[in-house]
Design a protein around this motif. Structure first.
Motif, PDB file in Angstrom:
ATOM      1  N   PHE A   7       0.841  -1.185   0.000  1.00 23.20           N
ATOM      2  CA  PHE A   7       0.000   0.000   0.000  1.00 23.20           C
ATOM      3  C   PHE A   7       0.884   1.245   0.000  1.00 23.20           C
ATOM      4  O   PHE A   7       2.060   1.187   0.320  1.00 23.20           O
ATOM      5  N   ARG A   8       0.257   2.349  -0.403  1.00 20.81           N
ATOM      6  CA  ARG A   8       0.917   3.657  -0.345  1.00 20.81           C
ATOM      7  C   ARG A   8       0.243   4.469   0.755  1.00 20.81           C
ATOM      8  O   ARG A   8      -0.946   4.310   1.012  1.00 20.81           O
ATOM      9  N   VAL A  32      -8.837   2.433   0.361  1.00 27.43           N
ATOM     10  CA  VAL A  32      -9.018   0.973   0.323  1.00 27.43           C
ATOM     11  C   VAL A  32     -10.416   0.605   0.835  1.00 27.43           C
ATOM     12  O   VAL A  32     -10.912   1.190   1.798  1.00 27.43           O
ATOM     13  N   PHE A  33     -11.032  -0.362   0.165  1.00 29.69           N
ATOM     14  CA  PHE A  33     -12.281  -0.983   0.605  1.00 29.69           C
ATOM     15  C   PHE A  33     -11.936  -2.382   1.098  1.00 29.69           C
ATOM     16  O   PHE A  33     -11.348  -3.171   0.354  1.00 29.69           O
ATOM     17  N   PHE A  34     -12.295  -2.709   2.337  1.00 36.41           N
ATOM     18  CA  PHE A  34     -12.134  -4.063   2.867  1.00 36.41           C
ATOM     19  C   PHE A  34     -13.516  -4.694   2.957  1.00 36.41           C
ATOM     20  O   PHE A  34     -14.387  -4.191   3.678  1.00 36.41           O
ATOM     21  N   TYR A  80      -2.315   4.142   6.213  1.00 37.34           N
ATOM     22  CA  TYR A  80      -1.136   4.884   6.666  1.00 37.34           C
ATOM     23  C   TYR A  80      -0.162   3.875   7.254  1.00 37.34           C
ATOM     24  O   TYR A  80      -0.505   2.712   7.437  1.00 37.34           O
ATOM     25  N   ALA A  81       1.035   4.298   7.562  1.00 39.40           N
ATOM     26  CA  ALA A  81       2.082   3.383   8.012  1.00 39.40           C
ATOM     27  C   ALA A  81       1.667   2.571   9.241  1.00 39.40           C
ATOM     28  O   ALA A  81       1.972   1.388   9.331  1.00 39.40           O
ATOM     29  N   TRP A  84      -7.336   4.404   8.582  1.00 43.85           N
ATOM     30  CA  TRP A  84      -8.223   5.477   9.013  1.00 43.85           C
ATOM     31  C   TRP A  84      -9.567   5.334   8.308  1.00 43.85           C
ATOM     32  O   TRP A  84      -9.647   5.520   7.100  1.00 43.85           O
ATOM     33  N   LEU A  85     -10.621   5.018   9.072  1.00 45.54           N
ATOM     34  CA  LEU A  85     -11.951   4.871   8.494  1.00 45.54           C
ATOM     35  C   LEU A  85     -12.483   6.222   8.035  1.00 45.54           C
ATOM     36  O   LEU A  85     -12.428   7.203   8.781  1.00 45.54           O
TER      37      LEU A  85
END
Length: 87
Positions: free
Chosen positions: A20-21, A26-28, A44-45, A49-50
């Protein structure tokens, strides 16, 4: 997962997000037993974050991203006439 041209990834049930960047959308996909839908947010690293406080559909999330892209070019605009002092 999402295509190379899209500005988001989709991680389906049973898959992992291998790469990832920072700040990537992203959708989970959630299990059907839990109501289905998708968790939608940014990577993020050290966290995910929703963006919404509850699961969403893929269509709603993509609509949100389209709306976000449509206003992105106007973020730096400032209209001096919009904010006048009442004299």
């Amino acid at each position: 997962m999402g295509g190379k041209d899209s500005n988001f990834k989709v991680v389906y049930r049973g898959e992992k997000l291998e790469n990832f960047r920072e700040g990537e959308w992203v959708f989970f996909q959630r299990p059907k037993e839990c109501g289905g839908g998708y968790w939608f947010g940014r990577t993020y690293a050290f966290c995910f974050w929703l963006e919404f406080g509850k699961p969403t559909s893929l269509a709603q999330g993509m609509g949100y991203l389209l709306a976000l892209d449509s206003i992105k070019h106007r973020l730096e605009e400032f209209d001096d006439d919009q904010f006048g002092l009442p004299f």
